[in-house]
Design an enzyme around this catalytic site. Structure first.
Site, PDB file in Angstrom:
ATOM      1  N   SER A 152      -7.042   4.553  -3.739  1.00 46.39           N
ATOM      2  CA  SER A 152      -8.139   4.344  -2.792  1.00 46.39           C
ATOM      3  C   SER A 152      -7.581   3.860  -1.464  1.00 46.39           C
ATOM      4  CB  SER A 152      -9.098   3.290  -3.367  1.00 46.39           C
ATOM      5  OG  SER A 152      -9.899   2.708  -2.360  1.00 46.39           O
ATOM      6  N   TYR A 165      -9.375  -5.162  -6.274  1.00 49.13           N
ATOM      7  CA  TYR A 165      -9.340  -3.707  -6.456  1.00 49.13           C
ATOM      8  C   TYR A 165      -8.213  -3.095  -5.627  1.00 49.13           C
ATOM      9  CZ  TYR A 165     -11.004   1.147  -6.263  1.00 49.13           C
ATOM     10  OH  TYR A 165     -11.100   2.521  -6.326  1.00 49.13           O
TER      11      TYR A 165
END
Length: 291
Positions: A152, A165
């Protein structure tokens, strides 16, 4: 230079295949002639709050003329991961490709509850490592193989609310480059696909408030890029590819959004105080969901 990797007749394991990009990868791989093992926790017998189950993904593959199996899996369990990897081998006698797509996110900064931090690391980082370790004997036995993980933009830039994350995804990218060096002699290419163009997956949208989706791509677009990466020769390995850069460099993944996303993302790790005025869309979504 080795030959391109033909997915026809290959066996592909996709984690997080109950919905979103994972389900799209399963469908795209099957369209190339691969047999697909769809792994996730969400099943018709045990659905989760978000829509989508691995049974529905398998049905979609079969309806399109492909072959697939559903593999219920809890990625926090080492035993489940071993069983997950064994399932396609038992069904079809081989395993050629592993796609580490499953991930979890919780909003939180330095004070994130450790239970949530541990779960993020367990699913986003530890599970891919355990999956690779379990799959290696089968990938080696196949003679050639592919391992691809999804990252990501949060790996390279601080996204408010997604510190843990982002940490997990950056570590996953580093694991990719190390594994590529280790497994190149086995003709196993290891790469990472970083989603840095907005993609309208169920998981992402569930964590956000009301946003304009005009330039958000459907999940089939990153799936096309991932299939392109899997099909490259063995020497194409150790790459942590930006979805944005790959689209523009290779002229693939044409936009299917109402309007093409035009904001170039960072392609290197961001240092210093970056984008301090960025609003926390994930926190806004959480506040809305909470009432």
């Amino acid at each position: 230079m080795s030959e391109p990797f033909d997915l026809a007749g290959k066996v592909v394991l996709v984690t997080g295949a109950s919905r979103g990009v994972g389900a799209a990868i399963a469908l795209a791989a099957a369209a190339k002639g691969a047999k697909v093992a769809c792994a996730a926790r969400s099943t018709k017998a045990s659905p989760k709050p978000l829509p989508g189950t691995i049974d529905e993904t398998v049905e979609a593959v079969v309806d399109a003329g492909g072959e697939a199996i559903a593999v219920p899996t809890d990625l926090t369990s080492a035993d489940d991961i071993e069983a997950m990897v064994a399932a396609p081998v038992e069904a079809w006698g081989r395993l050629d490709v592993v796609v580490n797509n499953a991930a979890v996110t919780f909003v939180g900064e330095v004070d994130i509850p450790l239970k949530r931090y541990d779960l993020i690391m367990d699913i986003n980082l530890r599970a891919p490592l355990l999956t690779v370790r379990a799959a290696l004997p089968h990938l080696r036995a196949a003679g050639r193989g592919r391992i691809l993980s999804l990252s990501s933009q949060a790996a390279l830039r601080p996204v408010p609310g997604l510190m843990s994350y982002g940490m997990s995804k950056l570590a996953l990218e580093r694991m990719t480059t190390d594994l590529a060096r280790q497994l190149h002699p086995d003709c196993i290419a290891v790469n990472c696909f970083r989603i840095d163009i907005p993609v309208a997956s169920e998981g992402t949208l569930a964590n956000m408030g009301d946003i304009d989706l005009t330039d958000w791509e459907p999940t089939s677009v990153p799936a096309d890029g991932i299939i392109w990466m899997l099909e490259q020769p063995d020497e194409y390995s150790g790459r942590c590819e930006s979805m944005w850069d790959l689209r523009h460099r290779e002229q693939i993944m044409p936009t299917r959004a109402e309007q093409e996303y035009t904001t170039k993302p960072p392609l290197q790790f961001i240092n210093g105080l970056y984008d301090l005025e960025t609003q926390d869309a994930f926190a806004r979504g959480a506040e809305k969901a909470g009432g």
